[in-house]
Design a protein around this motif. Structure first.
Motif, PDB file in Angstrom:
ATOM      1  N   UNK A 245       0.828  -1.200   0.000  1.00 50.07           N
ATOM      2  CA  UNK A 245       0.000   0.000   0.000  1.00 50.07           C
ATOM      3  C   UNK A 245       0.866   1.255   0.000  1.00 50.07           C
ATOM      4  N   UNK A 246       0.297   2.327  -0.571  1.00 51.27           N
ATOM      5  CA  UNK A 246       0.908   3.630  -0.401  1.00 51.27           C
ATOM      6  C   UNK A 246       0.465   4.246   0.908  1.00 51.27           C
ATOM      7  N   UNK A 247      -0.838   4.144   1.176  1.00 49.66           N
ATOM      8  CA  UNK A 247      -1.432   4.661   2.419  1.00 49.66           C
ATOM      9  C   UNK A 247      -2.541   3.692   2.798  1.00 49.66           C
ATOM     10  N   UNK A 248      -2.220   2.728   3.645  1.00 51.58           N
ATOM     11  CA  UNK A 248      -3.149   1.628   3.911  1.00 51.58           C
ATOM     12  C   UNK A 248      -4.460   2.104   4.508  1.00 51.58           C
ATOM     13  N   UNK A 280      -4.438  -8.072   9.503  1.00 54.36           N
ATOM     14  CA  UNK A 280      -3.687  -9.293   9.245  1.00 54.36           C
ATOM     15  C   UNK A 280      -3.932  -9.934   7.897  1.00 54.36           C
ATOM     16  N   UNK A 281      -4.838  -9.394   7.104  1.00 55.63           N
ATOM     17  CA  UNK A 281      -5.138  -9.979   5.805  1.00 55.63           C
ATOM     18  C   UNK A 281      -4.465  -9.170   4.700  1.00 55.63           C
ATOM     19  N   UNK A 282      -3.355  -9.704   4.172  1.00 56.67           N
ATOM     20  CA  UNK A 282      -2.633  -9.020   3.122  1.00 56.67           C
ATOM     21  C   UNK A 282      -2.018  -7.711   3.575  1.00 56.67           C
ATOM     22  N   UNK A 283      -1.611  -7.667   4.846  1.00 57.69           N
ATOM     23  CA  UNK A 283      -1.083  -6.425   5.418  1.00 57.69           C
ATOM     24  C   UNK A 283       0.160  -6.712   6.248  1.00 57.69           C
ATOM     25  N   UNK A 284       1.096  -5.790   6.198  1.00 54.97           N
ATOM     26  CA  UNK A 284       2.328  -5.906   6.978  1.00 54.97           C
ATOM     27  C   UNK A 284       2.088  -5.447   8.408  1.00 54.97           C
ATOM     28  N   UNK A 285       3.091  -5.637   9.240  1.00 54.44           N
ATOM     29  CA  UNK A 285       3.014  -5.131  10.616  1.00 54.44           C
ATOM     30  C   UNK A 285       2.719  -3.635  10.628  1.00 54.44           C
ATOM     31  N   UNK A 286       3.453  -2.869   9.814  1.00 55.61           N
ATOM     32  CA  UNK A 286       3.236  -1.422   9.770  1.00 55.61           C
ATOM     33  C   UNK A 286       1.831  -1.087   9.304  1.00 55.61           C
ATOM     34  N   UNK A 287       1.315  -1.846   8.321  1.00 54.19           N
ATOM     35  CA  UNK A 287      -0.044  -1.618   7.847  1.00 54.19           C
ATOM     36  C   UNK A 287      -1.062  -1.855   8.956  1.00 54.19           C
ATOM     37  N   UNK A 288      -0.908  -2.970   9.676  1.00 55.26           N
ATOM     38  CA  UNK A 288      -1.847  -3.292  10.751  1.00 55.26           C
ATOM     39  C   UNK A 288      -1.846  -2.219  11.829  1.00 55.26           C
ATOM     40  N   UNK A 289      -0.673  -1.748  12.206  1.00 50.09           N
ATOM     41  CA  UNK A 289      -0.585  -0.717  13.242  1.00 50.09           C
ATOM     42  C   UNK A 289      -1.211   0.586  12.768  1.00 50.09           C
ATOM     43  N   UNK A 290      -1.016   0.927  11.495  1.00 52.48           N
ATOM     44  CA  UNK A 290      -1.624   2.146  10.963  1.00 52.48           C
ATOM     45  C   UNK A 290      -3.146   2.053  10.984  1.00 52.48           C
TER      46      UNK A 290
END
Length: 374
Positions: A245-248, A280-290
């Protein structure tokens, strides 16, 4: 008075409730309420996005919001007015047989996996009577609904034939329906949805947002039941794909906004749609936290928000790789994070512990509301 903000004319605008307060007492006109619930806030974060990038991100006090919106061009003013109305509008109750589940406070959905390979509790429930008893225990512990699934959605899990999935879930759902337990069916297959609804399930919870099976949308529309639309990058292929993602936060909001419009336009009442950002679905740690830090943005969709973060891998990654069965503390932390941002439904494995945490949270909230907060 909030600082005057100059917004690019071509920007798409978003509103995120921020600056939360414990109580509106003594703050008449200075705070707004999320979805008729127990969470109040003093400002909107206005986000302006141009070509996929945030050009402006700045808070506007609730007291200044009307004047701020009035000064915008008509299209942007209408956009902010709709988002603010969505944030404020009380969410309709879920009808589950003879039960009515009000969404003016966070409710717990207990997870019942009828699978041998789920990441946390695979193989625990392979007998219908024992599984039904486990579900009854969840209800006794305070779960408002039980989510029954017959196919694992963990990364790398094998697909399950719909006939096997039906055989796993229907006997349990029948037992729960006879007892009056509110039930959701966790599936992406239309045939499983039909069988589960016929057996007494009340809600469809689809990790593919009705995009994996071409008949799924028709089944839900015909049934007139509530449905949870979960975000994943490419649900037609599977729940764990995607290229990043650019901006999840913004991209997930946009995806769900489009999906709501498509589903509502195909005959599903908007009031029957819940949304899940898909932690958690198709997302990184940083994505999940965001996503977790920005959860309140999703109230702008005007639908109840479901958060499913229980025992997820990110908890282990943040705690010395704790295995799934040792992630209770992190699961409770994320549940309370959701409650603090106005989430209406929390999908969890550890029902009793989550309910206890929410009761303590609710007790503090109630004390503040009667002027006894610290």
């Amino acid at each position: 008075m909030s600082e005057v903000i100059s917004l690019p004319a071509e920007a798409k605008l978003y509103l995120r409730p921020v600056q939360f307060v414990d109580s509106p007492i003594g703050l008449d006109g200075q705070v707004a309420r999320i979805a008729g619930g127990l969470v109040w806030f003093a400002a909107y974060e206005v986000i302006a996005v141009v070509d996929g990038r945030r050009a402006v991100q700045q808070p506007v006090a609730v007291t200044d919001f009307d004047a701020f919106a009035e000064a915008l061009p008509a299209a942007q003013r209408e956009r902010l007015t709709v988002l603010a109305a969505h944030i404020a509008a009380p969410r309709g109750a879920i009808r589950a047989g003879e039960r009515t589940l009000r969404l003016d406070q966070p409710l717990v959905m207990g997870i019942l996996n009828m699978t041998p390979d789920s990441f946390s509790d695979g193989g625990r429930h392979d007998d219908a009577d024992a599984a039904a008893q486990a579900a009854f225990d969840m209800g006794a512990a305070g779960a408002a609904m039980v989510d029954v699934g017959g196919e694992s959605t963990r990364p790398g899990a094998k697909a399950v034939w719909e006939g096997d999935e039906i055989a796993r879930v229907v006997p349990v759902i029948e037992r729960l329906a006879r007892s009056g337990t509110p039930v959701s069916i966790d599936t992406r297959k239309a045939a499983v949805m039909e069988a589960a609804l016929a057996a007494g399930a009340h809600v469809v919870n689809d990790v593919a947002a009705l995009l994996w099976d071409e008949r799924a949308l028709e089944v839900v529309a015909r049934a007139g039941c509530p449905v949870v639309l979960m975000h994943s990058p490419d649900p037609a292929r599977g729940p764990h794909g995607g290229d990043g993602y650019g901006d999840v936060l913004i991209e997930t909001f946009d995806w769900l906004e489009r999906r709501i419009e498509a589903v509502a336009g195909s005959g599903v009442a908007r009031g029957n749609i819940l949304v899940d950002p898909g932690i958690g679905f198709g997302k990184s740690m940083a994505d999940n936290l965001a996503l977790l830090n920005g959860l309140s943005l999703f109230h702008g969709l005007g639908c109840p928000v479901l958060l499913g973060a229980s025992r997820k891998r990110m908890i282990g990654a943040l705690s010395n790789e704790a295995p799934a069965g040792e992630r209770l503390g992190g699961s409770i932390a994320l549940a309370l994070k959701g409650a603090e941002q106005g989430v209406q439904m929390l999908r969890v494995h550890d029902v009793a512990e989550t309910v206890q945490a929410l009761r303590v949270w609710r007790g503090m909230r109630d004390a503040a509301l009667v002027g006894r907060g610290g």
